[in-house]
Design a protein around this motif. Sequence first.
Motif, PDB file in Angstrom:
ATOM      1  N   THR A  20       0.828  -1.209   0.000  1.00 39.65           N
ATOM      2  CA  THR A  20       0.000   0.000   0.000  1.00 39.65           C
ATOM      3  C   THR A  20       0.862   1.259   0.000  1.00 39.65           C
ATOM      4  N   ALA A  21       1.897   1.268   0.842  1.00 43.25           N
ATOM      5  CA  ALA A  21       2.788   2.430   0.909  1.00 43.25           C
ATOM      6  C   ALA A  21       3.443   2.661  -0.448  1.00 43.25           C
ATOM      7  N   HIS A  22       3.869   1.564  -1.067  1.00 43.01           N
ATOM      8  CA  HIS A  22       4.489   1.666  -2.393  1.00 43.01           C
ATOM      9  C   HIS A  22       3.509   2.264  -3.402  1.00 43.01           C
ATOM     10  N   LEU A  23       2.287   1.785  -3.385  1.00 42.63           N
ATOM     11  CA  LEU A  23       1.292   2.267  -4.350  1.00 42.63           C
ATOM     12  C   LEU A  23       0.983   3.747  -4.145  1.00 42.63           C
ATOM     13  N   ARG A  24       0.901   4.139  -2.889  1.00 40.46           N
ATOM     14  CA  ARG A  24       0.635   5.555  -2.610  1.00 40.46           C
ATOM     15  C   ARG A  24       1.652   6.444  -3.304  1.00 40.46           C
ATOM     16  N   HIS A  25       2.923   6.076  -3.143  1.00 46.03           N
ATOM     17  CA  HIS A  25       3.975   6.913  -3.711  1.00 46.03           C
ATOM     18  C   HIS A  25       4.072   6.782  -5.220  1.00 46.03           C
ATOM     19  N   ARG A  48      -1.482  13.843   6.497  1.00 44.39           N
ATOM     20  CA  ARG A  48      -1.342  12.478   5.993  1.00 44.39           C
ATOM     21  C   ARG A  48      -2.674  11.758   5.860  1.00 44.39           C
ATOM     22  N   TRP A  49      -3.544  11.969   6.853  1.00 44.26           N
ATOM     23  CA  TRP A  49      -4.810  11.218   6.872  1.00 44.26           C
ATOM     24  C   TRP A  49      -5.750  11.692   5.773  1.00 44.26           C
ATOM     25  N   GLU A  50      -5.745  12.987   5.537  1.00 49.32           N
ATOM     26  CA  GLU A  50      -6.552  13.509   4.423  1.00 49.32           C
ATOM     27  C   GLU A  50      -6.038  12.971   3.114  1.00 49.32           C
ATOM     28  N   ALA A  51      -4.704  12.999   2.968  1.00 51.19           N
ATOM     29  CA  ALA A  51      -4.097  12.556   1.717  1.00 51.19           C
ATOM     30  C   ALA A  51      -4.379  11.071   1.501  1.00 51.19           C
ATOM     31  N   ARG A  52      -4.319  10.294   2.573  1.00 46.52           N
ATOM     32  CA  ARG A  52      -4.603   8.864   2.446  1.00 46.52           C
ATOM     33  C   ARG A  52      -6.040   8.621   2.023  1.00 46.52           C
ATOM     34  N   ALA A  53      -6.934   9.368   2.622  1.00 41.46           N
ATOM     35  CA  ALA A  53      -8.351   9.206   2.272  1.00 41.46           C
ATOM     36  C   ALA A  53      -8.572   9.529   0.805  1.00 41.46           C
ATOM     37  N   ILE A  67      -6.007   3.012  -4.561  1.00 45.49           N
ATOM     38  CA  ILE A  67      -5.196   1.952  -3.960  1.00 45.49           C
ATOM     39  C   ILE A  67      -5.982   0.639  -3.892  1.00 45.49           C
ATOM     40  N   ALA A  68      -7.215   0.739  -3.428  1.00 44.11           N
ATOM     41  CA  ALA A  68      -8.028  -0.474  -3.273  1.00 44.11           C
ATOM     42  C   ALA A  68      -8.209  -1.177  -4.614  1.00 44.11           C
TER      43      ALA A  68
END
Length: 241
Positions: free
Chosen positions: A183-188, A203-208, A214-215
Motif C-alpha cells: 500500500t505504501a508503495h502504491l501511494r507513492h 497524511r490522513w486527508e491525503a490517504r483518504a 489503492i483499493a
Amino acid sequence: MQRGKEEIKVFISSRETRCNECGEELGSKAWITLAGDRGALCLSCADLDHLLFLPSGNVALTRRARKHSRLSAIVLKWSRSRKRYERQGLLVEAQALEKAEEECLGDEDLRELRRKREATRREELDRRYLDQFAARVRELFAGCPAGREREIAEHACLKYSGRVGRSAFAKALDEQAVRLAVTAHLRHSETRYDELLAKGYDRWEARAAVEETIARILQKWEAPSRRPVKTGRTGNWKRET
Ligand SMILES: [Zn+2]
C-alpha cells in the motif's frame, strides 16, 4: 489543516527519541518529523522514508532536485555551539535527484556517483531479508507487474536493515504487514499522494483521497488463488488454499 506552501521539515534529533506512532525506539540521532500534538514521527510513519538525502553543498544540484521533486523536505539539525537549527540538506525523490544529476554533472562524475550510491545501498540492505520479502509479495500479490516486488521489498527492508532481528522480521512477513508495505508503495508510485503531502495535506486527508485508487490496484494485484474461484465440476465457489 494547512494548505500553505510551507516546507516539510525533518529534524535530526539530538536526544533519545521514540516514534509516537509505531513506538519504535529511534536512538539519539534519529531523523524525525514533528507532527503537532502527535509528537515525533519516524520517517516511515511520516511517509517520507522513500526519499533520498542530498547533502547541502551543491547549490545548483539542490535547486534542480527540489524543482523536479513533487515532495521534498528540508533536513535540519540543532547546533549546540550556534544555538540554532542548521540546514543539512534536502530529502528528495530518487527520480528527481537523478534528473538533477543528469542536468548538472558530467558523465564521468555521474557514473562514479551512481556506483558509490549503489554500493552503499547494497551494504544497507540485508539480502536475505530482501529475497524473502520479495518472494512474499509475489506470493500474496501475484498480479503485481514483474520487478515491482523487488522495489517494494527494497523500500520495506530498508526500514528493517540493521535494526531488527530475525523474529521481528518474521512479523514483517505477515500478510497484513506485507499489504501495508505494498500500500505504501502504491501511494507513492501510483497516486497523487506525495503531491498532496507537498501541498500541505495532512497524511490522513491525503490517504483518504487516494484510498479508492489503492483499493482498486490491490484487488487487481492480489493473487488469483486468494480470490474466490469457480471449481470445474461442482460449480461451487470456494477459496483455494
Ligand atoms: Zn514510526
